[in-house]
Scaffold this motif. Structure first.
Motif, PDB file in Angstrom:
ATOM      1  N   ALA A   1     -29.464 -34.896   6.487  1.00 36.81           N
ATOM      2  CA  ALA A   1     -29.142 -34.271   5.499  1.00 36.81           C
ATOM      3  C   ALA A   1     -29.635 -35.144   4.033  1.00 36.81           C
TER       4      ALA A   1
ATOM      5  N   ASN B   1     -19.838 -16.205  -0.128  1.00 36.57           N
ATOM      6  CA  ASN B   1     -20.002 -16.323   2.042  1.00 36.57           C
ATOM      7  C   ASN B   1     -18.656 -15.299   2.084  1.00 36.57           C
TER       8      ASN B   1
ATOM      9  N   TRP C   1     -16.665 -11.932   9.385  1.00 40.19           N
ATOM     10  CA  TRP C   1     -16.648 -12.762  11.085  1.00 40.19           C
ATOM     11  C   TRP C   1     -15.404 -13.079  11.355  1.00 40.19           C
ATOM     12  N   ALA C   2     -14.278 -13.672  10.642  1.00 41.94           N
ATOM     13  CA  ALA C   2     -12.975 -14.513  10.797  1.00 41.94           C
ATOM     14  C   ALA C   2     -12.192 -13.436  11.143  1.00 41.94           C
TER      15      ALA C   2
ATOM     16  N   THR D   1     -23.150 -17.635   4.829  1.00 43.58           N
ATOM     17  CA  THR D   1     -23.432 -18.693   4.683  1.00 43.58           C
ATOM     18  C   THR D   1     -24.365 -18.915   3.660  1.00 43.58           C
ATOM     19  N   PRO D   2     -24.261 -19.532   2.500  1.00 46.67           N
ATOM     20  CA  PRO D   2     -25.581 -19.456   1.906  1.00 46.67           C
ATOM     21  C   PRO D   2     -26.370 -20.859   2.476  1.00 46.67           C
ATOM     22  N   LYS D   3     -26.240 -21.385   3.720  1.00 40.86           N
ATOM     23  CA  LYS D   3     -26.693 -22.305   3.956  1.00 40.86           C
ATOM     24  C   LYS D   3     -28.156 -21.843   4.606  1.00 40.86           C
TER      25      LYS D   3
ATOM     26  N   GLU E   1     -19.414 -14.638   7.382  1.00 44.09           N
ATOM     27  CA  GLU E   1     -19.119 -16.581   8.066  1.00 44.09           C
ATOM     28  C   GLU E   1     -17.307 -16.416   7.487  1.00 44.09           C
ATOM     29  N   GLN E   2     -16.941 -16.025   6.194  1.00 46.49           N
ATOM     30  CA  GLN E   2     -16.398 -16.636   6.026  1.00 46.49           C
ATOM     31  C   GLN E   2     -14.936 -15.537   5.526  1.00 46.49           C
TER      32      GLN E   2
ATOM     33  N   TRP F   1     -21.625 -27.675  -9.948  1.00 47.56           N
ATOM     34  CA  TRP F   1     -20.953 -27.938  -9.705  1.00 47.56           C
ATOM     35  C   TRP F   1     -19.301 -28.550 -10.423  1.00 47.56           C
TER      36      TRP F   1
ATOM     37  N   LEU G   1     -13.306 -13.363  -3.735  1.00 50.32           N
ATOM     38  CA  LEU G   1     -14.552 -13.988  -3.124  1.00 50.32           C
ATOM     39  C   LEU G   1     -15.442 -13.809  -4.320  1.00 50.32           C
TER      40      LEU G   1
END
Ligand SMILES: Cc1cc2nc3c(=O)[nH]c(=O)nc-3n(C[C@H](O)[C@H](O)[C@H](O)COP(=O)(O)OP(=O)(O)OC[C@H]3O[C@@H](n4cnc5c(N)ncnc54)[C@H](O)[C@@H]3O)c2cc1C
Ligand code: SF4
Lengths: 700, 145
Positions: free
Chosen positions: A566, A126, A133-134, A100-102, A129-130, A678, A149
């Motif tokens: 945040a 990602n 793992w999912a 994850t980019p987080k 996680e996406q 974005w 992706l």
């Protein structure tokens, strides 16, 4: 924060991301040399996703100059691969397909910078996680998804534009909200690091909940001297101004430059008051004493304990009748007509340390309120305090109880279908963390002080998790505390037994004795109530600080950015964030203070450049975006010379006031608005890339 | 994935996820190895309020069969944005109807940063819708003249 202002705040202080005075559109240069890096993450990704295939597919995409798969992209080796390729192949965009980019977005941005690229020309995909793992049981489909992706990321990356951080002139002062141990520690650290502090405390006295404790685990220090040492150190700092009875009533601005309106309720008492005791004695009003958790009563003019900070009584305006009896008795030093005062301050950053509340049991919960012999652990703390309402004696109806039962986890670790939600409709599913040790500390003290009193401890699990806390458990067994363990769904029952030798009967199905149902006759039941979020909803409404599912303020990331909210410039300290003991609260406070110091170290604060941008060649100055935006001064119309001698209105974004939500984007009838990085066309390119990937048969 | 497995063959779901709420929630779902069908593609956004009606239509036209807007709901960190987003959805529905697209293919939900079960449920519900309706291309009519 949403109030409209006529003059865009900070417009003159910031380096705008959007040059507003030229009507020439900036033509984005499309990426033509994209580097794609697919991470194995040890095996976290590659055990499921065929990383070799993902890289091979990526290498065939138009515009991709290189595609590699590497064991750990976040390692030195992984980052070096990026830097080397930038230098050797002249990459102009970078995509990393990894976790994850987080977690590592910042790591990879820095790698680009080291290679001499603009860090915002990086894009993550990602696939851990996406994807891996999912979908661990669908390796084929997870691989296809990872390819889609990566395709999408490449499509967007090619359209990314280089960006610069937004710089805002910073006020070199901070606001600390809350005068408990966390707020005090943060204020002290900030002052010592050279940052000015305004420390505000809502109540008339400093110290928070810790001064209600008698001794603190695990050091067994008397609580109040410990907290007062901290208070004295804070008071000794010239760079701290302390305001009690003070709250935030309005807040505008952003990191580096918040404007805060404070309201200070008058204390009603000044240093001229010489006859405090007489004034308090004369007051006819009696209300429950919150400092002693309602065990006794106090007056409308009151002081929680001798030597409180400040060492002066205060008037509780909610209950004071303004009869004037206190003033008559004291002669001077009391002003019953003083009005609240509002002041405005500026701060570059804010530390929120507003603390916690004790869980209040529902009437009937384990017999609470049905019998005065069912009390809470904080009340027992007050009774065991030699300076407390009972002079340190645990007594009920004037007598030391012969037998007491503690019950753990009251208002903590609540379970759907077993526990009733609180007034906000929420269950407290979390562990309150401090109550196990606090319970055992009290149990040990009772056994030591009253060897003839039987002490039973009814628990679900014992969680004496911190350093030097386990000895409390070991000690309590040695001291003869009798433990009984109940199952999560099978709670003990507390009944009042009229006329019996012992007035309360606790029935527990004890899993330590293989499910035997045990009846324990006791004089007193002590509920180990948990920690719950304090109601700071007004502040949350003002700042939009994110709140977790548990109701506590939420950090950006529990491991990587544990004290940052945040909302840029808003730091969290202590139990406002989660149940913590004093050690953890002060550690968090020191971390928050260090963050503020780093943030305000220079005269500018840098912010991410993901804010709205206007294409002045499309904008026709209709102004519809102004209505769509909720933030004061974030977007405005201004005169722009569109060609020699022709001036027209065009939208202008103030990058420091803009929050980057994009609410303005769809309001524009000519699609002149976007949020940098974005952009709608970038999203469309991603969709086109995802849908171009053929669906495989049997997607599971 | 909880519940009855759904044959996802031939359909794709787009999940529009907010950076502060649902994106970490979806990450947490993966971290917990709670499985869901791999025909779900998550795109992050600061706030889905930014998407114009035409964006959703673009997705359907390109072959996205179901869209889940995983917003922050009323907990949105951005002032007023959820109301604005919610007000836009009926407009998207009108465009969808005009193209013969079932409005069940687009759902506005709120998913928080720890809402793993809620996310799985929403995905499962949308999978069921997509399985029932089949690919969007089958029901989409030509652009009205
Ligand atoms: C029963 C029990 C026993 C405990 N025993 C121990 C122990 O022995 N050892 C140990 O290490 N820890 C112990 N703890 C934990 C300890 O009490 C906390 O870690 C500590 O009090 C947290 O400090 P804080 O500053 O975060 O919050 P608080 O102590 O709650 O202080 C917060 C302060 O902020 C103020 N405030 C609130 N809202 C506002 C507002 N809007 N504006 C301005 N000010 C505001 C409050 O009035 C308060 O003064 C115990 C906790 C419990 C429940
Ligand atoms: S610390 Fe102990 S008593 Fe408190 S909630 Fe956690 S397990 Fe229960």
């Amino acid at each position: 924060m949403a109030e409209r202002r006529s003059k865009p705040k900070g417009a003159d202080k910031a380096t705008p991301a959007t040059p507003a005075t030229r009507a020439t559109p900036q033509q984005p240069v499309r990426g033509e040399k994209v580097g794609v890096y697919v991470c194995h993450c040890g095996g976290n990704i590659s055990d499921v996703v065929d990383v070799d295939r993902v890289a091979t597919e990526a290498s065939q995409l138009e515009g991709v100059a290189v595609a590699r798969h590497i064991m750990f992209m976040c390692s030195d080796e992984g980052q070096k691969a990026i830097v080397d390729d930038i230098e050797a192949l002249g990459l102009d965009r970078v995509v990393v397909a990894a976790c994850t980019p987080k977690l590592h977005e910042a790591t990879f941005r820095r790698a680009l910078q080291r290679g001499g690229m603009n860090p915002y020309l990086f894009l993550p995909a990602n696939i851990r996680e996406q994807a891996s793992w999912a979908h661990p049981h669908s390796p084929k489909a997870a691989t296809e998804k990872a390819i889609a992706l990566v395709r999408a990321a490449v499509a967007k990356a090619e359209m990314l534009e280089p960006l610069d951080k937004v710089r805002v002139a910073a006020v070199h002062r901070s606001l600390v909200i809350g005068g408990g141990v966390a707020g005090l520690r943060a204020a002290l650290d900030l002052a010592r690091q050279g940052v000015g502090v305004t420390l505000i405390e809502k109540s008339p006295f400093l110290g928070g909940r810790s001064v209600q404790l008698h001794t603190v685990f695990p050091t067994e220090d008397p609580a109040r001297p410990l907290v007062h040492r901290l208070i004295d150190e804070v008071k000794a700092e010239r760079n701290v101004s302390i305001l009690t009875n003070t709250e935030v009533v309005a807040l505008t601005g952003y990191v580096g430059d918040f404007t805060i309106t404070l309201r200070t309720t008058p204390r009603g008492v000044s240093r001229d008051l010489r006859k405090s005791a007489e004034a308090i004695a004369a007051c006819p009003v009696k209300v429950a004493n919150e400092f002693n958790d309602g065990i006794d009563e106090r007056k409308a003019i009151y002081q929680p304990y001798p030597g409180s900070e400040p060492d002066l009584p205060a008037i509780d305006w909610a209950t004071c009748t303004r009869c004037g009896d206190c003033l008559t008795a004291a002669g001077a030093g009391i002003d019953l007509n003083a009005e609240p005062v509002e002041t405005r301050i500026e701060a570059g950053a804010i530390v929120v340390a507003t603390g916690f509340d004790h869980y209040q049991p529902r009437p009937g919960e384990y017999g609470y309120a049905a019998s005065p012999r069912v009390v809470t652990l904080p009340q027992v703390h007050r009774m065991l305090d030699p300076e407390g309402p009972t002079g340190g004696r645990l007594e009920i109806d004037g007598r030391v109880p012969r037998s007491v039962a503690f019950i753990h986890c009251v208002g903590s670790r609540q379970i759907e279908g077993v526990d009733e939600p609180g007034p906000a409709g929420k269950l407290h599913e979390y562990c309150s963390r401090v109550c196990c040790t606090a319970t055992l500390q009290a149990a040990n003290e009772l056994r030591k002080k009253y060897p003839d009193t039987a002490v039973y401890d009814l628990y679900r699990d014992i969680r004496t998790y911190g350093r030097d806390q386990e000895p409390y458990y070991v000690d309590s067994s040695k001291k003869g505390v009798v433990f009984m363990r109940f199952a999560n769904e099978d709670r003990p029952k507390v009944e009042v037994v009229e006329g019996a030798n012992y007035p309360l009967k606790v029935t527990v199905t004890d899993t330590l004795t293989f499910g035997a149902e045990i009846e324990v006759p006791v004089d007193l039941v002590i509920l180990s109530v948990g920690v719950q979020p304090r109601d700071i909803s007004e502040f949350i409404d003002m700042t939009h600080a994110p709140v977790g599912a548990d109701g506590f303020l939420l950090e950006v990331h529990p491991k990587l950015r544990p004290v940052e909210s945040a909302i840029p410039g808003l730091l969290l300290a202590g139990t406002v964030q989660a149940p913590m003991d004093i050690t953890e609260s002060t550690s968090a406070a020191s971390a928050a203070a260090a963050k503020v110091t780093a943030l305000l170290a220079s005269d500018h604060v840098e912010m991410e450049p993901f804010v709205a941008k206007v294409d002045p060649s499309r904008c026709d100055g209709c102004g519809l975006c102004l209505d769509a935006c909720h933030y004061a001064g974030a977007i405005a119309l201004q005169d722009v010379e569109i060609e020699e001698g022709v001036v027209e209105k065009r939208a202008y974004v103030n990058p420091v006031a803009c929050k980057g939500c994009g609410a303005c984007v769809p309001s524009c009838p000519v699609s002149a608005l976007d949020v940098a990085s974005w952009e709608i066309d970038q999203y469309k390119a991603m969709i086109d890339a995802i849908t171009a990937q053929p669906l495989i048969a049997g997607a599971r | 994935m909880t519940g009855t497995p759904i044959d996802t063959q031939g359909t794709r779901m787009l999940v529009i996820a907010t950076l502060l709420c649902s994106y970490p929630g979806i990450d947490a779902t993966g971290q917990a190895h709670m499985e869901y069908p791999p025909n779900t593609y998550v795109i992050p956004t600061p706030d889905p309020v930014m998407f114009p009606e035409s964006f959703y239509m673009h997705c359907f036209e390109k072959g996205v069969d179901g869209i889940l807007i995983a917003s922050c709901g009323t907990d949105s960190p951005y002032e007023g944005s959820y109301d604005q987003l919610a007000a836009r959805i009926p407009k998207v529905y009108a465009l969808m109807k005009a193209r013969g697209i079932s409005i069940r293919r687009l759902k506005l939900t709120a998913i928080c940063s720890v809402c793993t079960k809620a996310f799985l449920k929403e995905v499962s519900d949308m999978e069921a819708v997509m399985a029932e309706l089949g690919p969007v291309s089958g029901e989409m009519t030509a652009v009205p003249a």
